[in-house]
Design a protein around this motif. Sequence first.
Motif, short mmCIF file in Angstrom:
data_model
loop_
_atom_site.label_atom_id
_atom_site.label_comp_id
_atom_site.label_asym_id
_atom_site.label_seq_id
_atom_site.Cartn_x
_atom_site.Cartn_y
_atom_site.Cartn_z
N GLU A 191 21.63 63.63 29.99
CA GLU A 191 20.89 62.57 30.38
C GLU A 191 19.21 62.74 29.83
O GLU A 191 18.57 61.55 29.60
CB GLU A 191 20.98 62.34 31.69
CG GLU A 191 22.12 61.93 32.15
CD GLU A 191 22.41 62.12 34.02
OE1 GLU A 191 21.29 62.08 34.57
OE2 GLU A 191 23.26 61.70 34.52
N GLU A 192 18.94 63.83 29.51
CA GLU A 192 17.63 64.13 29.31
C GLU A 192 17.49 64.67 27.92
O GLU A 192 16.29 64.60 27.08
CB GLU A 192 17.07 65.22 30.42
CG GLU A 192 16.89 64.65 31.66
CD GLU A 192 15.94 63.24 31.92
OE1 GLU A 192 15.03 63.24 31.00
OE2 GLU A 192 16.16 62.69 32.44
N TYR A 193 18.31 65.59 27.49
CA TYR A 193 18.20 66.22 26.33
C TYR A 193 19.75 66.33 25.52
O TYR A 193 20.67 66.60 26.26
CB TYR A 193 17.40 67.44 26.24
CG TYR A 193 18.04 68.63 27.02
CD1 TYR A 193 18.86 69.39 26.69
CD2 TYR A 193 17.40 68.74 28.33
CE1 TYR A 193 19.44 70.27 27.56
CE2 TYR A 193 17.75 69.73 29.07
CZ TYR A 193 18.94 70.78 28.69
OH TYR A 193 19.29 71.69 29.52
N THR A 201 15.30 65.14 22.75
CA THR A 201 14.96 64.54 24.01
C THR A 201 13.85 63.43 23.47
O THR A 201 13.28 63.30 22.54
CB THR A 201 14.27 65.29 24.73
OG1 THR A 201 13.90 64.24 25.82
CG2 THR A 201 12.81 65.91 24.56
N LYS A 231 11.83 62.24 25.43
CA LYS A 231 10.49 62.39 26.09
C LYS A 231 9.55 63.03 25.47
O LYS A 231 9.69 63.61 24.22
CB LYS A 231 10.70 63.24 27.39
CG LYS A 231 11.94 62.87 28.36
CD LYS A 231 11.82 61.35 28.93
CE LYS A 231 12.57 60.78 29.79
NZ LYS A 231 12.85 61.74 31.18
N TYR A 237 15.80 70.57 32.22
CA TYR A 237 16.13 69.46 32.42
C TYR A 237 15.37 68.86 33.53
O TYR A 237 14.88 67.54 33.42
CB TYR A 237 17.67 69.81 33.03
CG TYR A 237 18.22 68.59 33.96
CD1 TYR A 237 18.67 67.36 33.10
CD2 TYR A 237 18.56 68.74 35.22
CE1 TYR A 237 19.09 66.63 33.85
CE2 TYR A 237 18.94 67.62 36.01
CZ TYR A 237 19.53 66.57 35.34
OH TYR A 237 19.94 65.60 35.90
N CYS A 294 12.02 67.65 32.11
CA CYS A 294 12.04 66.17 31.25
C CYS A 294 12.32 65.10 32.19
O CYS A 294 11.76 64.14 32.04
CB CYS A 294 13.52 66.48 30.52
SG CYS A 294 13.50 67.42 29.02
N LYS A 295 12.84 65.50 33.49
CA LYS A 295 13.31 64.32 34.34
C LYS A 295 11.43 63.84 34.85
O LYS A 295 11.44 62.96 35.49
CB LYS A 295 14.01 64.79 35.70
CG LYS A 295 15.45 64.90 35.21
CD LYS A 295 16.27 65.54 36.20
CE LYS A 295 16.27 64.71 37.68
NZ LYS A 295 17.07 65.02 38.50
#
Length: 433
Positions: A363-365, A380, A382, A426, A429-430
């Motif tokens: 979901e993030e990378y 990612t 982000k 993770y 990134c969130k």
Amino acid sequence: MRHERISVTDEAAELNQQLKGTVAERLLSRQGVRAYYPKSGIPGQTMEAKGTQINATLGQAFDDERQPLYIPAFAKYTNLDPKEVFPYAPTHGITPLREFWQKEIRRKNPSLDGIISLPVATSGLAHGLTLAQQLFIDEYDMVTIFAPFWGNYKLHFEGENEQTIWNPVPLYNQKEKLNLTEILAALSGMDRKHILSLTFPSNPTGYTPTEAEAEDLFTIIKESAERNNDILVICDDAYFGLTYEKGLLEESPFARLANIHENVLAVKVDGATKEAFFWGARVGFLTYGFKGMTKEEAKALEDKTAGRVRGTISGVCTGSQHMVLHGMQDPLFEEQLQKNRDILQGRVQTIKRTLEEHPEWREEYRALPFNSGYFMCLKTNKDTERVRKILRMEYNTGVLSINNMLRIAHAAVPEHAIPELYENIYQACKKVS
């Protein structure tokens, strides 16, 4: 030759004549055309005087028994013979090491055919890349290179005036396989000079092509050469031998390219740095090959290279060269080398297993394909620089942010810390919206 009006010394002219009519001659830069090893100057006269009863040529100090006049306070920190540490090394490198390294190239690359030059010692691979630029890359020459690529290539290949034209080709195609379509386009046309830089395993992605992908790449290069293009292929083999899956290209691209076509000059840049886990030695090599190359032509390239070595650093550290030679000849070396390789392979396997066990991390990378070398990259959406700073400040974790990716040097991470590392990424990134 492309540079007919360049003024050169008689010694440079002699080397150019020895290369006349070859792809090496046609690919030389302006500085490469002028490059020569001064055999008639101090180095040559000193060599001629070797063995004389009274030798007053050497710019080194000796005692009355003709042994190096060294300082014992230095000598006590090495087990090497003082004669293997304190005197200058020959500009080309110490001969036993050059001969040993050439044999190793052939042993590790069994498909290599034809004559190759005797490797010339460089101060690490970085110095070797700079020498390749000086000898073959002119201002406004275009360098095709897979991207993302190691940032130092711009330092090495751009030269003093930073006028090199960069042609970065995405390493992966849409199916995340080796992007051969754009390499085909980059090497198109006829009667042109092409420069291609290859680094497998890749820095920063840790990708090595499969045998099938590599074979297609070699075919593209050969077919371009058949259209009368002169092609310089710089094979940066820094991470040679560090492949962790079956079916990958195990040999250096140099093995196939050194004898693939008369219009292809392959340049092998390698050394003990990562291949033999001896980073601080700063011992690298430049080796040349093209189809039909004679021993005389090989020697001309060696001397031009040695001329640039003498013109930049004078010579490579004597002690380091002997340490590499003795260490690699040790009967336990191969076993110890394989032990280190197994450690790195174990880390890569742990990374892949850990990523599979945590689908929520996607979901993030996501990880770009990796199978070799020291590194891997995470993609990612982000802001990777913000992620990097959060990792450092809040999770006590260091990674690199490059090209909108996170580069992970798994070679530096203990295996037990791998799950925590990727969980930290993770979580960081969130926190970035």
